[in-house]
Scaffold this motif. Structure first.
Motif, PDB file in Angstrom:
ATOM      1  N   GLY A   1       0.804  -1.204   0.000  1.00  0.00           N
ATOM      2  CA  GLY A   1       0.000   0.000   0.000  1.00  0.00           C
ATOM      3  C   GLY A   1       0.842   1.259   0.000  1.00  0.00           C
ATOM      4  N   ALA A   2       0.419   2.215  -0.831  1.00  0.00           N
ATOM      5  CA  ALA A   2       0.987   3.560  -0.746  1.00  0.00           C
ATOM      6  C   ALA A   2      -0.051   4.434  -0.051  1.00  0.00           C
ATOM      7  N   LEU A   3       0.388   5.177   0.941  1.00  0.00           N
ATOM      8  CA  LEU A   3      -0.506   6.019   1.725  1.00  0.00           C
ATOM      9  C   LEU A   3       0.045   7.439   1.743  1.00  0.00           C
TER      10      LEU A   3
ATOM     11  N   GLU B   1      -0.244   9.511   4.088  1.00  0.00           N
ATOM     12  CA  GLU B   1       0.279   9.773   5.428  1.00  0.00           C
ATOM     13  C   GLU B   1      -0.062   8.581   6.311  1.00  0.00           C
ATOM     14  N   ALA B   2       0.644   8.461   7.437  1.00  0.00           N
ATOM     15  CA  ALA B   2       0.385   7.352   8.351  1.00  0.00           C
ATOM     16  C   ALA B   2      -0.721   7.771   9.319  1.00  0.00           C
TER      17      ALA B   2
ATOM     18  N   THR C   1       4.778  -1.172   2.693  1.00  0.00           N
ATOM     19  CA  THR C   1       4.088   0.105   2.871  1.00  0.00           C
ATOM     20  C   THR C   1       5.025   1.209   2.430  1.00  0.00           C
ATOM     21  N   THR C   2       4.454   2.219   1.834  1.00  0.00           N
ATOM     22  CA  THR C   2       5.271   3.325   1.363  1.00  0.00           C
ATOM     23  C   THR C   2       4.416   4.585   1.303  1.00  0.00           C
ATOM     24  N   ARG C   3       5.073   5.722   1.135  1.00  0.00           N
ATOM     25  CA  ARG C   3       4.339   6.971   1.027  1.00  0.00           C
ATOM     26  C   ARG C   3       4.019   7.256  -0.438  1.00  0.00           C
ATOM     27  N   GLY C   4       2.813   7.748  -0.693  1.00  0.00           N
ATOM     28  CA  GLY C   4       2.438   8.088  -2.063  1.00  0.00           C
ATOM     29  C   GLY C   4       0.938   8.264  -2.159  1.00  0.00           C
ATOM     30  N   PRO C   5       0.453   8.640  -3.332  1.00  0.00           N
ATOM     31  CA  PRO C   5      -0.997   8.736  -3.528  1.00  0.00           C
ATOM     32  C   PRO C   5      -1.636   7.379  -3.213  1.00  0.00           C
TER      33      PRO C   5
ATOM     34  N   MET D   1       6.353  -2.056  -3.710  1.00  0.00           N
ATOM     35  CA  MET D   1       5.638  -1.024  -4.451  1.00  0.00           C
ATOM     36  C   MET D   1       6.564   0.163  -4.674  1.00  0.00           C
TER      37      MET D   1
ATOM     38  N   VAL E   1       6.780   4.073  -6.070  1.00  0.00           N
ATOM     39  CA  VAL E   1       5.905   5.217  -6.294  1.00  0.00           C
ATOM     40  C   VAL E   1       6.711   6.381  -6.874  1.00  0.00           C
TER      41      VAL E   1
ATOM     42  N   THR F   1       8.595   9.156  -4.697  1.00  0.00           N
ATOM     43  CA  THR F   1       9.142   8.569  -3.471  1.00  0.00           C
ATOM     44  C   THR F   1      10.333   7.676  -3.805  1.00  0.00           C
ATOM     45  N   HIS F   2      10.147   6.761  -4.768  1.00  0.00           N
ATOM     46  CA  HIS F   2      11.203   5.809  -5.105  1.00  0.00           C
ATOM     47  C   HIS F   2      11.970   6.180  -6.361  1.00  0.00           C
TER      48      HIS F   2
ATOM     49  N   PRO G   1      -2.133   7.761 -10.425  1.00  0.00           N
ATOM     50  CA  PRO G   1      -0.771   8.286 -10.288  1.00  0.00           C
ATOM     51  C   PRO G   1       0.228   7.137 -10.416  1.00  0.00           C
TER      52      PRO G   1
ATOM     53  N   ASN H   1       2.449   4.213 -10.309  1.00  0.00           N
ATOM     54  CA  ASN H   1       2.730   3.315  -9.190  1.00  0.00           C
ATOM     55  C   ASN H   1       2.967   1.929  -9.782  1.00  0.00           C
TER      56      ASN H   1
ATOM     57  N   HIS I   1      10.155   5.565   6.157  1.00  0.00           N
ATOM     58  CA  HIS I   1       9.126   5.921   5.179  1.00  0.00           C
ATOM     59  C   HIS I   1       8.149   6.992   5.643  1.00  0.00           C
ATOM     60  N   PHE I   2       7.956   7.115   6.932  1.00  0.00           N
ATOM     61  CA  PHE I   2       6.969   8.107   7.390  1.00  0.00           C
ATOM     62  C   PHE I   2       7.544   9.058   8.429  1.00  0.00           C
TER      63      PHE I   2
END
Lengths: 278, 278
Positions: free
Chosen positions: A47-49, A51-52, A80-84, B5, B7, B10-11, B84, B86, B276-277
């Motif tokens: 999952g890209a989120l 924010e946490a 898990t990663t940050r993103g849309p 994943m 993004v 981010t990546h 977006p 991904n 990541h966060f």
């Protein structure tokens, strides 16, 4: 093994209720296994989120694990990663050698069946967007179909040896049926009035569109030799799940779709279902 | 089975060169299998794309399949959708029962090793962003490490029975080492001057940061009993891959990291790697 990616704005509203989203994220993948006649076993969630958000995550996890428990699958990995906001599940199931249901086995003369009541999810969506006002309890039923689809795992398992081809309805009844027809090199005659009614009353064009082209239902469409007809009706009774015969496979160029109404007259529809890049 | 994943933003850079991105998308997943001592076999690719850009897709596919061919893996499934950018790969490998490398087996007294030259990818990134100017051919080497990482599949397979624990370096040498320490319930003493030099010349703090905390290298960090020392050096020679002993496992609270320089003096570093966060 199957993988499905759900994207905010494409597959669900950016403000979708997190618990339902958690359920649906897993359910749509189990639906793909169901369409193959597989017993779901293990899943991975990436999952890209943006924010946490712990409240959101807790609700999402509650829905996801409720579905995992109901279908006895274990979450065995992920990322898990940050993103849309983007949710990608990979689901792994088991099926004995040569018993998997495929899209490619439909034969001329086979019956065409659909489970449940396709179109409910699309009607729920129209209701949610204010394009249609559904009365209760129909509104609730349709929103439930949209938000908390039931993957037809038991049906898929029971169709081993009965169905010649199967697919789950994610892009629309006709669009997904066409995948079977193309992979099997056959055509189909479909009785548009033979599909189970969503129970809206007046069968408007919006209702017909939902039945034929609405996506997101996660019912199964399958082909089966006419000799299995009684067995399939008995199966529906055993599972308390309507199984409706709505057409038959014909010898015709791959993908041919002849739509006819109850009087045998040709029917024209505007579009056949969801296309991702149109 | 592993899933990762990637993004945009981010990546990788939103304007990342598509062929390299295709390679890297698969390579980082094969790296996870390498860290488990698994033979990569099958992969699935799910992708969200803002639009169906055929030129971009052709270049991405060229890079992806070049990596698939080099490591003899088959693409067996996937999903495409609008959204977006991904990219989510699931990779499946095979390893005999009880021979998988885990993060949890490191024992006090074990040597700590790292493959290749960690830090190159972070230096390549700094060069690309103009935070640092690297001379040629070093700039090329570091950009290659960033854009076209080599998953250490052969090394992972050879470490079955030799390594007591292993991980791939995606978040930074120390950050990923700490995952081993935490899962194994041990600590480590690390010689910051023992890591292989990226060859920048003056060992600035930027270079040290890259070695210790730079991510995206996809080298393997592993623990191994001191009795295997000669075998591991011979393995490095056979694979033409530097394998460098940079520390040892100690009995200490899980996750303890004692950093010392060549004279045995404690070293303090600013941050330990990518979170990541935060």
């Amino acid at each position: 093994v199957t993988t499905d990616m759900l994207v905010a704005g494409t597959h669900f509203f950016p403000d979708a209720e997190a618990e339902s989203l958690g359920w649906k994220t897993l359910a749509v993948n189990l639906s793909d296994l169901a369409a193959m006649g597989a017993q779901p076993r293990w899943v991975l969630l990436a999952g890209a989120l943006p924010e946490a958000d712990e409240v959101w995550l807790a609700a999402f996890a509650a829905g996801f694990f409720a579905c995992a428990r109901q279908f006895a699958v274990d979450l065995v990995g992920g990322d898990t990663t940050r993103g849309p906001l983007n949710l990608c599940v990979t689901a792994i199931g088991e099926v004995p050698p040569d018993q998997a249901l495929k899209r490619s086995g439909a034969l001329p003369g086979d019956d065409l069946w659909v489970s449940g009541v396709p179109g409910r999810a699309a009607l729920g969506l129209a209701h949610r967007q204010g394009r249609l006002v559904l009365p209760e309890p129909l509104a609730g039923t349709c929103l439930e179909a949209l938000n908390r689809p039931q993957p037809r795992v038991e049906l898929g398992l029971a169709l081993r040896g009965l169905a010649s081809a199967a697919i789950d309805v994610s892009d629309g009844t006709l669009a997904d049926l066409r995948h079977i027809l193309e992979m099997s090199g056959v055509g189909a005659e479909v009785g548009t009035d033979s599909l189970p009614s969503p129970g809206v009353g007046a069968e408007s064009s919006a209702v017909r569109d939902a039945q034929l082209a609405g996506g997101d239902d996660y019912e199964l469409v399958f082909a089966s030799a006419a000799t299995h007809r009684q067995e399939i009706l008995a199966l529906g009774a055993r599972l308390s799940l309507p199984l409706t015969r709505f057409g038959r496979v014909i010898a015709a160029p791959a993908g041919t779709l002849n739509l006819i109404d109850a009087r045998g007259q040709p029917v024209t529809v505007g579009h056949l279902g969801y296309a991702h890049f149109q």
